[in-house]
Every structure is written in C-alpha cells, then in structure tokens.
Design an enzyme around this catalytic site. Sequence first.
Site, short mmCIF file in Angstrom:
data_model
loop_
_atom_site.label_atom_id
_atom_site.label_comp_id
_atom_site.label_asym_id
_atom_site.label_seq_id
_atom_site.Cartn_x
_atom_site.Cartn_y
_atom_site.Cartn_z
N ASN A 287 10.40 24.05 -43.79
CA ASN A 287 9.09 23.43 -43.93
C ASN A 287 8.42 23.71 -45.27
O ASN A 287 7.25 23.40 -45.45
CB ASN A 287 8.17 23.89 -42.79
CG ASN A 287 8.78 23.66 -41.44
OD1 ASN A 287 9.19 24.62 -40.77
ND2 ASN A 287 8.90 22.43 -41.02
N ILE B 95 3.98 23.20 -48.58
CA ILE B 95 4.16 23.58 -47.18
C ILE B 95 3.85 22.38 -46.28
O ILE B 95 2.80 21.76 -46.42
CB ILE B 95 3.22 24.75 -46.82
CG1 ILE B 95 3.41 25.90 -47.79
CG2 ILE B 95 3.43 25.18 -45.37
CD1 ILE B 95 2.27 26.90 -47.80
N CYS B 96 4.76 22.09 -45.38
CA CYS B 96 4.53 21.04 -44.38
C CYS B 96 3.95 21.71 -43.14
O CYS B 96 4.68 22.37 -42.40
CB CYS B 96 5.84 20.31 -44.07
SG CYS B 96 5.60 18.97 -42.90
N HIS B 97 2.65 21.57 -42.96
CA HIS B 97 1.97 22.20 -41.82
C HIS B 97 0.74 21.36 -41.47
O HIS B 97 -0.03 20.99 -42.35
CB HIS B 97 1.56 23.62 -42.19
CG HIS B 97 1.18 24.45 -41.01
ND1 HIS B 97 0.14 24.11 -40.18
CD2 HIS B 97 1.68 25.61 -40.52
CE1 HIS B 97 0.03 25.03 -39.22
NE2 HIS B 97 0.95 25.94 -39.41
N ASP C 251 9.91 18.73 -38.10
CA ASP C 251 8.98 18.16 -39.08
C ASP C 251 9.28 18.80 -40.44
O ASP C 251 8.45 19.48 -41.01
CB ASP C 251 7.54 18.44 -38.65
CG ASP C 251 6.53 17.71 -39.52
OD1 ASP C 251 6.91 16.75 -40.22
OD2 ASP C 251 5.35 18.11 -39.52
#
Length: 156
Positions: A78, A85-87, A122
């Site tokens: 992620n 950052i994928c969050h 994701d």
Amino acid sequence: MQRASRLKRELQMLSTEPPPGITCWQTEERIDDLRAQIVGGVGTPYEGGIFSLEVKIPERYPFEPPNIRFLTPIYHPNIDNSGRICHDALKLPPKGAWKPSLNISTVLTSIHLLMSEPNPDDPLMADISSEFKYNKHLFNEKAKKWTREHAVQKNK
C-alpha cells in the site's frame, strides 16, 4: 485561524501523549510542515526499523486530510516507491474516509496499523500485493531486507 489553533493543540497532544511507536514534530518554525517517525511493529517484517514520514498540512485542514508520505523506503503493497500511501483516511469522501474529527495522531496510528496489516485488495504496488497474497514468505524476506537496508539505524 482555526487551522493554527487546532494544529497547536494536536502538536501539544502528540508531544505529551504520543501514540505507541510514533513521534511527530514540526520542522523549524513551520507549523504546516511536520515530520513523524514510526517504529516498526514487533512481529512484523518492519520490526527494528524506524521509518520517517513527511506530514504536510493543507490550508483547509481539518476539512482536508494531511498529505503524508514515507521518506524511508519501505516494501509494502500500500506504499509506492515515492512513499505515497494508499489509505482511506488520507482521502476525502466519496472515495476516502477523511473527516474533520480525525487528527494527525489517529492518521499516524492507522498508518502504523497498515504497516502491520497490509491491505492487498487496495494496493498501490500490484506486484508486491500479489506477492503478499500468494508468497507471504518471499514478501516477508524482502520487507525485512528493505527494513535492514533503509530503516535500521547503523552505529557508526
């Protein structure tokens, strides 16, 4: 004005009651340019590592999420090679889950949790994600190697 007073409160809270494994401070006199460090969690491939992050506070904070990225390279599904950052907590609705009731401390805590529990469904890094899903041993070896190379403080 609201942004500055809220940030002062949050920084005060972060210095007096920091979340476990997390420190955060402002750089020089700029209240909107912060640095943070997250200690890799015990029992994770990041254990023993200290990861530096850049935290930029937008003009519209707290109505917009902070922009946070890793400065220390990290092998994670992620987090990309630029440290992005994928969050959900770092994105505005409808795609994200940011809301003004969240704060820097809660977001850094959720990033710390993401380090321990990646979300391979994701991903930002599809190759690392499929490695995490289908070859966990190889993923752990690579993540430990990156941690040793980039996040472990070497005594000189």
